[in-house]
Design an enzyme around this catalytic site. Structure first.
Site, short mmCIF file in Angstrom:
data_model
loop_
_atom_site.label_atom_id
_atom_site.label_comp_id
_atom_site.label_asym_id
_atom_site.label_seq_id
_atom_site.Cartn_x
_atom_site.Cartn_y
_atom_site.Cartn_z
CD GLU A 178 -4.18 13.03 22.39
OE1 GLU A 178 -3.80 12.64 23.53
OE2 GLU A 178 -3.72 14.06 21.86
CG ASN A 182 -3.12 18.86 23.86
OD1 ASN A 182 -3.18 17.81 24.50
ND2 ASN A 182 -3.35 18.90 22.55
CG ASP A 217 -1.10 16.41 21.02
OD1 ASP A 217 -1.83 15.98 21.94
OD2 ASP A 217 -1.49 16.50 19.85
#
Length: 291
Positions: A22, A154, A204
């Site tokens: 991430e 997000n 995301d």
């Protein structure tokens, strides 16, 4: 949906298996790409020219990072927001937005045009409950809750002029747009940009290009969707990974799109979380610096 035209430029930069890759962040000053594995937990620095990788283990889950002044990073750990010095490998506690909410952890975070670290939280068990929020953290540690009632905060990104903030709830599942004041960080004019199903790809992490298009990873569908400022889908790209988590523009001309992913067996076969890049014909916006 069409595959990204890699034209032989696709690179897989790492051979370690990321649990949840991430928060890729381009560091133009050091020509490095920073990213995290939330669950390792670890911060990584990649030299894209040599594929040299430096690891910085963290004491607990690290949801996101951003560039900070003085060569440091700002990092969202389960224990709160910290400043991290890669030279001394030390953490300096700044603030915990949710000290009494053990059911949550900090997730996606990014430095905004106001120089503050915008970071959201998420409900950290299944089924997801709307206990998360989005916070604005200043360099002096002042913390303000800006949005509440989120399941998985997000998708943070700002328009090139800094006047629009984009923000997603992955399990909402939607992307919102707000009018943004780059001086005060004040939000207004909330509006829905898009809603998603699992087959669309739940939203995301995200990135912004210089034309004002919002690129969001569809973590459940192996794709990136590019939205025009008016909310129209400008393009959809199929990826060679089942669960992309976040795109990031980097490289000397900001035309290299780096993409992280998470470990999955969703297609019926094991797939490792990884980091890839591809050369694009559009540049991204520069990376903000905290403080």
């Amino acid at each position: 949906m069409r595959p990204i035209d890699f034209q032989g430029a696709l690179k897989q930069h790492i051979d370690l298996d990321l649990a949840i890759g991430e928060s890729p962040v381009w560091d133009a000053g050091r020509n490095l790409l920073w990213f995290v594995d939330i669950l390792a937990p670890c911060i990584y620095a990649l030299d894209p020219e040599t594929n040299g990788l430096t690891s910085y283990p963290m004491p607990c889950a690290v949801g996101s990072i951003g560039l900070a002044s003085g060569g440091r990073l700002v990092a969202a750990l389960r224990t709160g927001v910290h400043l991290f010095d890669p030279v001394s490998r030390t953490l300096e506690f700044l603030v915990h937005p949710e000290p009494d909410m053990d059911m949550n952890r900090l997730n996606d975070g990014k430095v905004g045009p106001d120089g503050c670290f915008w970071v959201g939280s998420m409900h950290d068990s299944l089924p997801r409950e709307p206990t998360g929020s989005l916070y604005r953290v200043t360099s002096t540690g002042e913390c303000t809750r800006v949005v509440k009632g989120l399941k998985v905060s997000n998708g943070l990104a700002w328009s090139p002029d800094g006047n629009t903030l984009y923000h997603a709830d992955s399990r909402g599942a939607y992307v919102q747009a707000y009018d943004f004041d780059p001086e005060s960080g004040h939000l207004s004019g909330e509006r829905r940009l898009a809603t998603f199903t699992e087959s669309d790809g739940l939203p995301d992490g995200a990135a912004m290009d210089v034309d004002g298009n919002y690129w969001v990873a569809g973590v459940t569908a192996g794709r990136i969707t590019k939205f025009a400022p008016d909310g129209r889908i400008a393009d959809t790209f199929a990826l060679p990974m089942s669960a992309p988590t976040m795109p990031c523009f980097g490289g000397g001309d900001l035309k290299t799109l780096f993409i992280t992913s998470l470990r999955t067996d969703r297609p019926g076969r094991y797939e490792m979380g990884t980091l890839i890049s591809v050369e694009m014909d559009v540049a991204g916006t520069p990376t903000g610096v905290f403080g």
